[in-house]
Design an enzyme around this catalytic site. Structure first.
Site, PDB file in Angstrom:
ATOM      1  N   LYS A 182      51.422  48.482  24.775  1.00  0.00           N
ATOM      2  CA  LYS A 182      51.309  48.442  26.230  1.00  0.00           C
ATOM      3  C   LYS A 182      50.902  47.017  26.614  1.00  0.00           C
ATOM      4  O   LYS A 182      49.742  46.645  26.526  1.00  0.00           O
ATOM      5  CB  LYS A 182      50.271  49.468  26.707  1.00  0.00           C
ATOM      6  CG  LYS A 182      50.315  49.741  28.224  1.00  0.00           C
ATOM      7  CD  LYS A 182      49.533  48.693  28.971  1.00  0.00           C
ATOM      8  CE  LYS A 182      49.587  48.929  30.473  1.00  0.00           C
ATOM      9  NZ  LYS A 182      49.130  47.756  31.241  1.00  0.00           N
ATOM     10  N   GLU A 257      38.344  43.621  21.197  1.00  0.00           N
ATOM     11  CA  GLU A 257      37.930  42.232  21.412  1.00  0.00           C
ATOM     12  C   GLU A 257      37.853  42.074  22.918  1.00  0.00           C
ATOM     13  O   GLU A 257      38.866  42.119  23.605  1.00  0.00           O
ATOM     14  CB  GLU A 257      38.927  41.265  20.779  1.00  0.00           C
ATOM     15  CG  GLU A 257      38.405  39.836  20.736  1.00  0.00           C
ATOM     16  CD  GLU A 257      38.999  38.962  21.830  1.00  0.00           C
ATOM     17  OE1 GLU A 257      38.269  38.697  22.819  1.00  0.00           O
ATOM     18  OE2 GLU A 257      40.158  38.557  21.703  1.00  0.00           O
ATOM     19  N   CYS A 291      39.491  33.936  26.463  1.00  0.00           N
ATOM     20  CA  CYS A 291      38.231  34.634  26.196  1.00  0.00           C
ATOM     21  C   CYS A 291      37.259  33.774  25.403  1.00  0.00           C
ATOM     22  O   CYS A 291      36.040  33.977  25.467  1.00  0.00           O
ATOM     23  CB  CYS A 291      38.498  35.944  25.461  1.00  0.00           C
ATOM     24  SG  CYS A 291      39.412  35.758  23.914  1.00  0.00           S
ATOM     25  N   GLU A 393      31.794  36.163  33.272  1.00  0.00           N
ATOM     26  CA  GLU A 393      33.037  35.571  32.780  1.00  0.00           C
ATOM     27  C   GLU A 393      33.972  35.319  33.960  1.00  0.00           C
ATOM     28  O   GLU A 393      34.574  36.245  34.507  1.00  0.00           O
ATOM     29  CB  GLU A 393      33.708  36.503  31.764  1.00  0.00           C
ATOM     30  CG  GLU A 393      34.921  35.880  31.111  1.00  0.00           C
ATOM     31  CD  GLU A 393      35.547  36.781  30.055  1.00  0.00           C
ATOM     32  OE1 GLU A 393      36.033  36.261  29.040  1.00  0.00           O
ATOM     33  OE2 GLU A 393      35.563  38.008  30.252  1.00  0.00           O
TER      34      GLU A 393
END
Length: 490
Positions: A182, A257, A291, A393
């Site tokens: 996906k 992750e 990230c 973030e």
């Protein structure tokens, strides 16, 4: 090139060896974030389509040849897949540049080769994988086998769509599993090619399936489906929590992750000729949509002004523009929604009393880029490491410089976050390098470098940055079940 009209690509779901429309023939549009040009019309999966893909993957696992074929035959097909990726690297990189807005030059030079190597590495790795034997005197012998788990769901983010998909698909297929992929709904172009690449490489139908659509519907359906045995996900911490809850009823294995807010620590003895350009790359690669971004730059106060001047000048020298053009360092952000999220932090920074050094606005660009989601490299200074711009973030070209005095203070600031994916240390003192690396609570620490990956090494995060590790034997452990067999010898 950027002014040439792009043909609208029609992208179907890839299920059981064929590209097919969605069950209800629904589609969604994908636009180029650099220009807002319509570039693709993508089939949007329904729950029925997800069920079809998962059932196809289950049938291919249980009754197809993939799980039971020899390791040699399976790895030959994977190496062929890697070869095809290299043959088509310009096409794949062009799609990522259009889809994500990342510079084509760096994508074709670095990411696509790495993507092919993700497949090839795990083909090599599984050929060398053995088992253990545990003799119990002369009466019994135990030996182990590592068998595929079953059907894996692979969910990858929009920032590095193709490469991160192969990072998971390589060990998944090498171990003998089947997959339902996906991709992120706003960057499906390059990942959609994996169906035809797998087909051309001779991988049996049903082994690789791809379903596109919104995470709230397609993502939920594929991560809760009873035929799915394990989920490998890279993305936000919030989404990871939802997947974990959704998979609880069927006890799915998970490898996550998740988010990061890395501390990039610059000590007074750092080699700034190396630290500054590497810190620029860590801050602004892919417009900060990484990230592993070094978005909190901790600088020892004795060299703070010197580092600031060099870093600011280097940031202002970056070329922001069309990702398809030669020499572009930074393209646009991926979408209007994400642009609005990132720019909302400019008001937050002002409210919190941060000092804006450069950036914080849209750059002046040619007319054909007028609708793109561009931002200048943005740099703040803030003494308060608990402020939102230092804790959350942002996932854009926005970094904060935080001064510190002592090693102990640097460690306290570095660890004062919910995240623990990675960190960076710049020092010429070997003992300090080890001390800091041992005490920063993160899954990867780079010393005097950034973003160097050995595929044999573990990769993953502490705290809210993830669950589990991937890479080498860690990936194979996730994608296999260890079985012990005990034989009576007498």
């Amino acid at each position: 090139m950027s002014n040439v009209k792009t043909d609208i690509r029609e992208i179907g779901l890839y299920i059981n060896g064929k590209y097919v429309p969605a069950h209800d023939e629904g589609t969604f549009d994908v636009t180029n974030p650099a220009t807002q040009e319509h570039i693709a019309r993508v089939s949007e999966a329904t729950e029925e389509d997800v069920d079809y893909a998962c059932q196809a993957a289950r049938e291919a696992f249980e009754n197809g040849p993939w799980r039971t074929m020899s390791v040699q035959e399976r790895t030959e097909k994977l190496r062929k897949m890697a070869d095809i990726i290299i043959e088509r690297k310009e096409e794949i990189a062009r799609y990522d540049a259009m889809d994500v807005g990342k510079p084509y030059e760096s994508t074709v030079a670095h990411e696509i080769g790495r993507a092919a190597n993700n497949i090839r590495f795990f083909a090599d790795f599984v050929e060398k994988q053995g088992g253990e034997t545990y003799p119990m005197g002369e009466e019994y012998l135990n030996y182990t086998r590592y068998e595929p788990v079953g059907v894996a769901t692979i969910i990858t983010p929009w920032n590095v769509p193709f490469m991160l998909t192969t990072w998971k698909l390589g060990p998944c297929l090498a171990a003998g599993n089947t997959a339902v992929i996906k991709p992120a709904e706003n960057t499906p172009l390059s990942v959609s090619l994996l169906g035809e690449i797998a087909k051309e490489a001779g991988i049996p139908d049903g082994v690789v399936n791809i379903v596109q659509g919104q995470g709230s519907t397609v993502g939920t359906a594929v991560t809760t489906h009873p035929e799915v045995d394990l989920v490998s996900f890279t993305g936000s911490t919030a989404t990871g929590k939802k997947i974990l809850k959704g998979g609880a009823d069927t006890l799915k294995k998970v490898s996550f992750e998740l988010g990061g807010k890395a501390a990039n620590i610059i000590f007074e003895d750092a080699d700034l000729d190396k630290a500054v350009p590497s810190s620029i790359r860590a801050a602004f690669m892919n417009s900060g949509q990484v990230c592993l971004a070094g978005s909190r730059i901790l600088v020892q106060r004795s060299i703070f002004d010197k580092f600031l001047e060099k870093f600011k000048n280097a940031a202002m020298d970056l070329k922001v523009g069309d990702p398809q053009e030669k020499g572009t360092d930074m393209g646009p952000l991926v979408s209007k929604e994400h642009y609005n999220k990132v720019t909302s932090y400019f008001d937050i920074a002002e409210e919190e009393g941060a000092t804006l050094i450069c950036g914080g606005k849209r750059p002046d660009l040619p007319d054909h880029l007028a609708n793109g989601y561009y931002l200048e490299p943005t740099l703040y200074i803030h003494d308060d490491s608990k402020s939102r711009i230092c804790q959350e973030e942002i996932f854009g070209p926005v970094v904060t410089l935080i001064p510190f005095d002592t090693e102990e203070e640097a460690l306290q600031i570095a660890n004062d976050t919910d995240y623990g994916l990675n960190g960076v240390v710049w020092t010429e003192n070997l003992q300090r390098a080890h001390r800091i690396s041992h005490n920063v609570r993160a899954g990867t620490i780079w010393v005097n470098c950034w973003f160097v990956r050995d595929l044999r090494a573990p990769f993953g995060g502490f705290k809210k940055s993830g669950i589990g590790r991937e890479g080498g034997e860690h990936s194979m452990e996730f994608f296999t079940e260890a079985k012990n067999i005990c034989i009576a010898l007498q």
